[in-house]
Design a protein around this motif. Sequence first.
Motif, PDB file in Angstrom:
ATOM      1  N   LYS A  49     -51.378 -16.639 -90.537  1.00  0.00           N
ATOM      2  CA  LYS A  49     -50.916 -18.031 -90.860  1.00  0.00           C
ATOM      3  C   LYS A  49     -51.174 -19.168 -89.754  1.00  0.00           C
ATOM      4  O   LYS A  49     -51.851 -20.137 -90.124  1.00  0.00           O
ATOM      5  N   ASN A  50     -50.965 -18.504 -88.501  1.00  0.00           N
ATOM      6  CA  ASN A  50     -51.175 -19.529 -87.692  1.00  0.00           C
ATOM      7  C   ASN A  50     -52.614 -19.887 -87.306  1.00  0.00           C
ATOM      8  O   ASN A  50     -53.186 -20.868 -87.086  1.00  0.00           O
ATOM      9  N   SER A  51     -53.464 -18.734 -87.409  1.00  0.00           N
ATOM     10  CA  SER A  51     -54.873 -19.212 -87.332  1.00  0.00           C
ATOM     11  C   SER A  51     -55.410 -20.114 -88.442  1.00  0.00           C
ATOM     12  O   SER A  51     -56.221 -20.872 -88.086  1.00  0.00           O
ATOM     13  N   LYS A  57     -57.194 -27.663 -88.823  1.00  0.00           N
ATOM     14  CA  LYS A  57     -57.077 -28.957 -88.092  1.00  0.00           C
ATOM     15  C   LYS A  57     -58.810 -29.137 -87.780  1.00  0.00           C
ATOM     16  O   LYS A  57     -58.823 -30.177 -87.691  1.00  0.00           O
ATOM     17  N   GLU A  58     -59.750 -28.359 -87.836  1.00  0.00           N
ATOM     18  CA  GLU A  58     -61.010 -28.360 -87.590  1.00  0.00           C
ATOM     19  C   GLU A  58     -61.921 -28.696 -88.624  1.00  0.00           C
ATOM     20  O   GLU A  58     -63.126 -29.099 -88.488  1.00  0.00           O
ATOM     21  N   GLY A  59     -61.288 -28.404 -89.910  1.00  0.00           N
ATOM     22  CA  GLY A  59     -61.925 -28.680 -91.257  1.00  0.00           C
ATOM     23  C   GLY A  59     -61.565 -27.718 -92.460  1.00  0.00           C
ATOM     24  O   GLY A  59     -60.448 -27.032 -92.188  1.00  0.00           O
ATOM     25  N   ASN A  60     -62.569 -27.327 -93.093  1.00  0.00           N
ATOM     26  CA  ASN A  60     -61.919 -26.476 -94.312  1.00  0.00           C
ATOM     27  C   ASN A  60     -61.918 -25.025 -93.844  1.00  0.00           C
ATOM     28  O   ASN A  60     -62.821 -24.533 -92.918  1.00  0.00           O
ATOM     29  N   VAL A  61     -61.202 -24.234 -94.540  1.00  0.00           N
ATOM     30  CA  VAL A  61     -61.121 -22.878 -94.129  1.00  0.00           C
ATOM     31  C   VAL A  61     -61.387 -21.917 -95.430  1.00  0.00           C
ATOM     32  O   VAL A  61     -60.750 -22.178 -96.541  1.00  0.00           O
ATOM     33  N   ASP A  82     -48.082 -22.578 -98.834  1.00  0.00           N
ATOM     34  CA  ASP A  82     -47.869 -23.748 -98.152  1.00  0.00           C
ATOM     35  C   ASP A  82     -49.018 -24.462 -97.689  1.00  0.00           C
ATOM     36  O   ASP A  82     -48.977 -25.646 -97.100  1.00  0.00           O
ATOM     37  N   LEU A  83     -50.254 -23.965 -97.669  1.00  0.00           N
ATOM     38  CA  LEU A  83     -51.270 -24.390 -97.049  1.00  0.00           C
ATOM     39  C   LEU A  83     -52.685 -24.604 -97.940  1.00  0.00           C
ATOM     40  O   LEU A  83     -52.581 -23.788 -98.950  1.00  0.00           O
TER      41      LEU A  83
END
Length: 132
Positions: A49-51, A57-61, A82-83
């Motif tokens: 989750k932390n990753s 924050k840098e873009g799409n995941v 949550d994300l």
Amino acid sequence: MINLIIVTHGKLSKGLVSAAQVIVGKTENITVHSLNPGDNITDFEKQVKNSIIQKMKEGNVLVLTDIPGGSPTNVSIAAMQDLDFECLTGTNLGMLLEAITARSSATDFKKYVEQVMDAGTASIHNLKKELQ
């Protein structure tokens, strides 16, 4: 930017990246998480989750997991509560290669995810049947 996170059992995530690098060369923006025997699942879930949070924050995941119903997939599903990120399961080398090579030209993240999924499916063949 599209960030890839590969979450699997054992050394599969690292092995997939290593195999992809043999074919396409050095890769960037790929994070791997490996669930190994004896690992604490709660700690593993927090790490994944932390990753995802950091890479968002840098873009799409796009998260790629090994098998539906497995712990790596389940911790990814938990993070989705949550994300906002995409997750594909059943990852194979064909899927990862598409994810790597197509992301620099992707203009629509949802279409990119579909393209990656289609490449994974398209890379599965019954060679005995095809050669008959």
